[in-house]
Design an enzyme around this catalytic site. Sequence first.
Site, PDB file in Angstrom:
ATOM      1  N   ARG A   1       6.588 -11.210   3.058  1.00 15.24           N
ATOM      2  CA  ARG A   1       6.477 -12.307   4.029  1.00 15.24           C
ATOM      3  C   ARG A   1       5.317 -13.200   3.667  1.00 15.24           C
ATOM      4  O   ARG A   1       4.214 -12.712   3.408  1.00 15.24           O
ATOM      5  CB  ARG A   1       6.269 -11.728   5.434  1.00 15.24           C
TER       6      ARG A   1
ATOM      7  N   ARG B   1      -4.059 -15.151  12.094  1.00 14.75           N
ATOM      8  CA  ARG B   1      -3.159 -14.614  13.132  1.00 14.75           C
ATOM      9  C   ARG B   1      -3.933 -13.745  14.121  1.00 14.75           C
ATOM     10  O   ARG B   1      -3.677 -13.809  15.324  1.00 14.75           O
ATOM     11  CB  ARG B   1      -2.017 -13.827  12.484  1.00 14.75           C
TER      12      ARG B   1
END
Length: 189
Positions: free
Chosen positions: A133, A144
């Site tokens: 990913r 994040r």
Amino acid sequence: MRNIILFGAPGAGKGTQSAIIREKFDFAYISTGEILRSEIKNGTQLGKQAEEIINRGELVSDSIIVGMIQSFIEKNNGKDLLLDGFPRTVKQAEALDGILKELNRGEAKVVELAVDKDVLMQRLLKRAEIEGRKDDNEQTIRERFNQYDKKTAAVADYYKQKGGYISIDGQNGTPEQISVKLIEVLEKL
Ligand code: ADP
């Protein structure tokens, strides 16, 4: 009708646990992250808008996400709901409350998978090697976590105040062992 929010920081195991518990319960399931990744893969307008934001580790706008969720819930009204990766901001949580109320579905219940940050980082870096990913690189993962602390942690406080917030250990044990605890909790909700 049950409205279950599976909650936790990036890498906490929401996707993994969702897959296990969906074999046992008949949930209408939505992962906002999965939908966004499929939009990117298909090169849609939404995918093009979301791609850079996701690769930077930031959050996609509340209005896009709420629109997505609203149509999903309306389509699946009558079924129990399992929400993965949503809500991620207090605005999203408030919008969800409005949608549930409008449809007379009752309150949302949150189950958190609690995992320490250093363990999360290790898991995500390992996942990067397996799944590739684009947002699983150290710099994006840090952002994040930062977004989680700045915007998403407040969602936990929101539901703690309203009631209906349960936290389980998402760190120690195999995914199967963690799912046993999660299923126990879900059977009581
Ligand atoms: P993870 O929880 O491991 O970060 P997700 O697949 O849930 O993975 O989300 C990947 C990315 O998709 C997020 O970093 C964010 O950019 C976007 N995203 C997913 N869900 C939401 C949401 N509810 N609100 C805003 N952005 C979202």
